[in-house]
Motif scaffolding. Sequence first.
Motif, PDB file in Angstrom:
ATOM      1  N   ASP A 139       0.820  -0.956   0.006  1.00 59.10           N
ATOM      2  CA  ASP A 139       0.125   0.051   0.045  1.00 59.10           C
ATOM      3  C   ASP A 139       0.720   1.364   0.064  1.00 59.10           C
ATOM      4  O   ASP A 139       1.529   1.618   1.067  1.00 59.10           O
ATOM      5  N   PRO A 140       0.984   2.021  -1.219  1.00 61.48           N
ATOM      6  CA  PRO A 140       1.891   3.095  -1.288  1.00 61.48           C
ATOM      7  C   PRO A 140       1.329   4.323  -0.398  1.00 61.48           C
ATOM      8  O   PRO A 140       2.266   5.146  -0.177  1.00 61.48           O
ATOM      9  N   GLN A 141       0.023   4.450  -0.118  1.00 64.31           N
ATOM     10  CA  GLN A 141      -0.340   5.119   0.694  1.00 64.31           C
ATOM     11  C   GLN A 141       0.419   5.360   2.302  1.00 64.31           C
ATOM     12  O   GLN A 141       0.788   6.283   2.588  1.00 64.31           O
ATOM     13  N   MET A 143       3.572   4.494   2.588  1.00 65.35           N
ATOM     14  CA  MET A 143       4.580   5.061   2.400  1.00 65.35           C
ATOM     15  C   MET A 143       4.851   6.329   2.279  1.00 65.35           C
ATOM     16  O   MET A 143       5.476   7.116   3.053  1.00 65.35           O
ATOM     17  N   GLU A 144       3.783   6.873   1.780  1.00 67.29           N
ATOM     18  CA  GLU A 144       3.471   8.391   1.293  1.00 67.29           C
ATOM     19  C   GLU A 144       3.290   9.030   2.650  1.00 67.29           C
ATOM     20  O   GLU A 144       4.163   9.984   3.102  1.00 67.29           O
ATOM     21  N   LEU A 145       2.613   8.460   3.598  1.00 65.51           N
ATOM     22  CA  LEU A 145       2.219   9.224   4.959  1.00 65.51           C
ATOM     23  C   LEU A 145       3.599   9.179   5.707  1.00 65.51           C
ATOM     24  O   LEU A 145       3.620  10.322   6.541  1.00 65.51           O
ATOM     25  N   GLY A 147       6.391   9.704   4.567  1.00 68.71           N
ATOM     26  CA  GLY A 147       7.405  10.201   3.949  1.00 68.71           C
ATOM     27  C   GLY A 147       8.505  11.151   4.870  1.00 68.71           C
ATOM     28  O   GLY A 147       9.656  10.985   4.670  1.00 68.71           O
ATOM     29  N   CYS A 176      10.528  18.801   7.502  1.00 68.14           N
ATOM     30  CA  CYS A 176      10.036  17.293   7.897  1.00 68.14           C
ATOM     31  C   CYS A 176       9.815  17.006   9.441  1.00 68.14           C
ATOM     32  O   CYS A 176       8.902  16.422   9.709  1.00 68.14           O
ATOM     33  N   TYR A 190      -4.693   5.892   9.768  1.00 70.91           N
ATOM     34  CA  TYR A 190      -4.512   4.673   8.532  1.00 70.91           C
ATOM     35  C   TYR A 190      -4.843   3.469   9.179  1.00 70.91           C
ATOM     36  O   TYR A 190      -5.666   2.629   8.530  1.00 70.91           O
TER      37      TYR A 190
END
Length: 229
Positions: A139-141, A143-145, A147, A176, A190
């Motif tokens: 689930d790339p979501q 990984m994006e979260l 980041g 960041c 999530y």
Amino acid sequence: MTTSKTDWPSSLTDDELDELDRYLRAHVREGDDRLLLDGVHGLLSALAVGPLQVLPDEWLPEVLHEPFANEREGNRVLELLAKLNDSISAELDVDAYEPILGEIDTETGPQLSAAGWCEGFSRGIDLRAALWEGRLADDPQLMELLGPVMALAVDDGVLSADAEFEKLSDDEYDECLSQVPAVLDAVGQYWQAKPATEAEVEAMVQRHTAPDTDHDGTPPRHRSGHWVH
């Protein structure tokens, strides 16, 4: 979100943070991989927003490595760790979370560093590694979260990047860092919206009970610095 004083989380006072910091520093040795206060905060932060509950019996060995001097010391340290643990979820609930950072010496003077916090966060993920890694791969979501936290971890050498990674500028690093509370909130939401499946939990159990063959004998990194809240 508005909160009354009675709703505000009971976080550790500066004196209590100092007390816990002193204990952890007194039990760290040159070259070992024991977590300091910033690392403990990162570890507990990962557990607070993770896919499954991790009980103290499982995470305390990541923090405490030798017997207490006496019962009084043990009760006090455990009390402080429990309060630190409880404060994280409470602070996230009222948008009051701040990561505890370390301070490192540089050629231009002391500088804040998220290295210790990221190291602890990484170890928190490791306690449920099969769930995190499987979901990150599928689930790339997620990984994006993650980041901003991943960028900090790679920049500080806690994680290695698959591709060449350009060091963050000071402004990028600070940006960041400022996103960490929002990242934790989003990751927690999530896992609530997409909880671990029975198949994922079963895979985690099987991996947990399998012999450990991952350790390559590489000596741990040495960290230094003091807590900054």
